[in-house]
Scaffold this active site. Structure first.
Site, PDB file in Angstrom:
ATOM      1  N   LYS A   1       0.868  -1.185   0.000  1.00 23.39           N
ATOM      2  CA  LYS A   1       0.000   0.000   0.000  1.00 23.39           C
ATOM      3  C   LYS A   1       0.903   1.233   0.000  1.00 23.39           C
ATOM      4  CE  LYS A   1      -3.889   1.846   2.749  1.00 23.39           C
ATOM      5  NZ  LYS A   1      -4.736   1.611   3.947  1.00 23.39           N
TER       6      LYS A   1
ATOM      7  N   SER B   1      -9.456   1.256   3.037  1.00 24.06           N
ATOM      8  CA  SER B   1      -8.707   2.106   2.139  1.00 24.06           C
ATOM      9  C   SER B   1      -7.617   1.356   1.359  1.00 24.06           C
ATOM     10  CB  SER B   1      -8.030   3.243   2.924  1.00 24.06           C
ATOM     11  OG  SER B   1      -7.121   2.726   3.881  1.00 24.06           O
TER      12      SER B   1
ATOM     13  N   SER C   1      -9.697  -1.077   7.085  1.00 23.87           N
ATOM     14  CA  SER C   1      -9.083  -0.894   5.761  1.00 23.87           C
ATOM     15  C   SER C   1      -8.282  -2.077   5.250  1.00 23.87           C
ATOM     16  CB  SER C   1      -8.195   0.355   5.761  1.00 23.87           C
ATOM     17  OG  SER C   1      -8.982   1.511   5.861  1.00 23.87           O
TER      18      SER C   1
END
Lengths: 61, 463
Positions: free
Chosen positions: B72, B149, B173
């Site tokens: 990420k 996310s 997330s």
């Protein structure tokens, strides 16, 4: 002063207290979110926390 | 990852071949899927050649030697831009790797690149106007949310563009995109994995963790990532076990509390039925399943808003003053709303946090794990705003984070696994929640479930 003007003035003062200066357009844009958030935050007063010590998070050795 | 690591270590396959195959798949599919922000082709191939040379020389190798993964784009990577999914940090190039990135490199893992995400991790839908909305790979006809996310992490692993990924979880997330994309994601205990070098959303709620195709893969990654870090004061000095050893496949006598009330009653009927079917299957395999309700769940939303709203605004305050126009407007609105959280609200939130922690601890006092849906719905279309839950209509954002936030507040470990599919072919996820620092039992339960079923082995049809 109408409701909208009152709301904006409250929002403006709140923003200033937090150190921000936002335009009327920016305040109008966040007003629904702030109002919805205020209802959720207000519900915290119903939590049975009494004198419970606030947690931060799990801490161990 | 587990299979790749074994095949590479035994020289059954070359790390160069594995990395090249992943890069070719990224080139072929990611124009549509948008799971990557930055692909590190040359660096990955260079690392793969070095890994191959080391193997051929017969030197010692780590548990993830030559295995490609992706991160990420909020994990700092030395010399490689780390944007946090923002334009504001679009040219930010860290000087050093995050602690977790260093540890995975020491274990031999090879980074393929940096993954798409919601700007500054502030949102569960998985949308990003700067780098494109990551596309859920399970529906080619309708553009559906990947969940966020860690949207790129969910998509890349589900679509075979990475064998595993790093995500982060402040209100779900890791678990939300894992649920919506049909993969396995672990939010470890708060303090189990270092957050040093990871861009924060809300310091006291942020958790770093792995997103993979199986619980066994999560176990492998977690072992390499976890442990005390002097650079992160929240990390524990408790020893890191070999989680893979815990994966016995045996759940006879495992005490599983099925979370009803706020959880199952709030799930859409199809999700609820799928999780209830899974609970019966676990019982059929020898687990001892009973029903349990968690108290104080109605206060979780307020506590999360108070804590995340305050901490996120504090972190971004200066950028919001000087570069507000460069934020995703939706993220800017949510950050600004944090200005109206008072100090009293924040402390009330922390008091509720203690209530929730005690409630979860209480439920786990006589049980090994708790079981709940990961999300109340399967992946909605990207333009969805309202969804219908088991207990009424809900804003889609509130729906996605509803079952996750309690365990960000409490810090308990939680692993989302695929547990079935909707009639329309979309994955459904459920989460196992365990005692603090008992990821071994959480992973044991998740792995046992995956030995009973094949949902985690199914792949979306692509290309």
């Amino acid at each position: 002063m109408n409701d909208e003007a009152t709301d904006l003035e409250i929002l403006r003062r709140g923003a200033q207290l937090a150190g921000f200066t936002w335009s009327d357009a920016e305040l109008l844009e966040i007003r629904p979110l702030v109002m919805a958030g205020a209802r959720v935050l207000h519900s915290l007063e119903d939590a049975p926390v009494a004198d419970m010590e606030p947690a931060t998070h799990y801490r161990t050795v | 990852m587990t299979d790749l690591a074994r095949m590479i270590a035994t020289k059954a396959i070359s790390p160069v071949e594995v990395v090249r195959a992943h890069l070719e798949r990224i080139a072929a599919l990611d124009g549509e899927l948008r799971s990557y922000i930055t692909v590190c082709d040359d660096a990955a191939l260079t690392a793969a050649r070095a890994a191959e040379a080391q193997l051929m020389a017969g030197g010692p190798v780590g548990p993830l030697h030559g295995v490609p993964y992706a991160l990420k784009d909020l994990y700092d990577t030395a010399g490689i831009r780390t944007t946090g999914g923002s334009r504001i940090l679009g040219d930010r190039v860290p000087a050093a790797d995050a602690t977790v990135v260093q540890r995975l490199a020491q274990a031999g893992a090879i980074s393929l690149g940096k993954l798409n995400m919601v700007e500054f991790a502030y949102g569960p839908e998985g949308l990003n106007p700067h780098y494109g909305h990551a596309r859920n790979p399970w529906d080619r006809a309708v553009h559906r949310m990947a969940g966020g996310s860690s949207s790129g992490s969910g998509v890349a692993v589900a679509a075979g563009l990475a064998s595993g990924a790093l995500g982060s979880d402040t209100g779900g997330s890791i678990r939300i995109p894992s649920s919506l994309c049909g993969i396995t994601g672990l939010k470890p205990t708060y303090g189990r994995v270092s957050r040093a070098g990871v861009l924060p959303l809300a310091w006291s709620m942020d958790h770093a963790g792995p997103m993979t195709r199986s619980a066994a893969d999560c176990a492998l990654m977690l072992r390499a990532m976890a442990g005390y870090d002097a650079a992160d004061a929240s990390t524990s000095v408790l020893p890191v076990p070999d989680y893979s050893v815990a994966l016995t496949g045996d759940i006879k006598g495992l005490r599983v509390g099925l979370l009803r009330g706020f959880f199952l009653d709030g799930a859409a009927p199809e999700v609820r039925a799928t999780v209830e079917t899974a609970a019966r299957a676990l019982a059929g395999a020898g687990a001892v399943v009973d029903d349990v309700n968690l108290d104080h769940m109605q206060h979780v939303a307020g506590a999360s808003l108070a804590i995340v709203g305050s901490e996120a605004l504090a972190y971004h305050a200066e950028r919001l003053r000087t570069r507000a126009g460069e934020f995703d407007p939706d993220v800017a609105r949510r950050l600004r709303a944090g200005a109206y959280v008072t100090g009293v609200h924040y402390v009330r939130g922390q008091q509720v946090r203690a209530l929730v922690r005690d409630a979860v601890d209480g439920a786990l006092a006589r049980r090994d794990v708790l079981l709940a849906p990961s999300t109340p719905i399967a992946a909605p279309p990207v333009d969805a705003r309202q969804v219908e839950l088991g207990d009424g209509p809900s804003d889609v954002r509130a729906a996605l984070i509803r079952f996750n936030r309690p365990f960000n507040l409490s810090g308990h470990p939680s692993c989302s696994v695929p547990c079935g599919f909707t009639a329309g072919g979309l994955p459904v996820g459920m989460q196992f929640v365990g005692r603090p620092f008992d990821e071994a039992t959480v992973l044991r339960a998740a792995d046992a479930w995956q030995r009973l079923t094949d949902f985690h082995t199914r792949r979306p049809v692509l290309g």
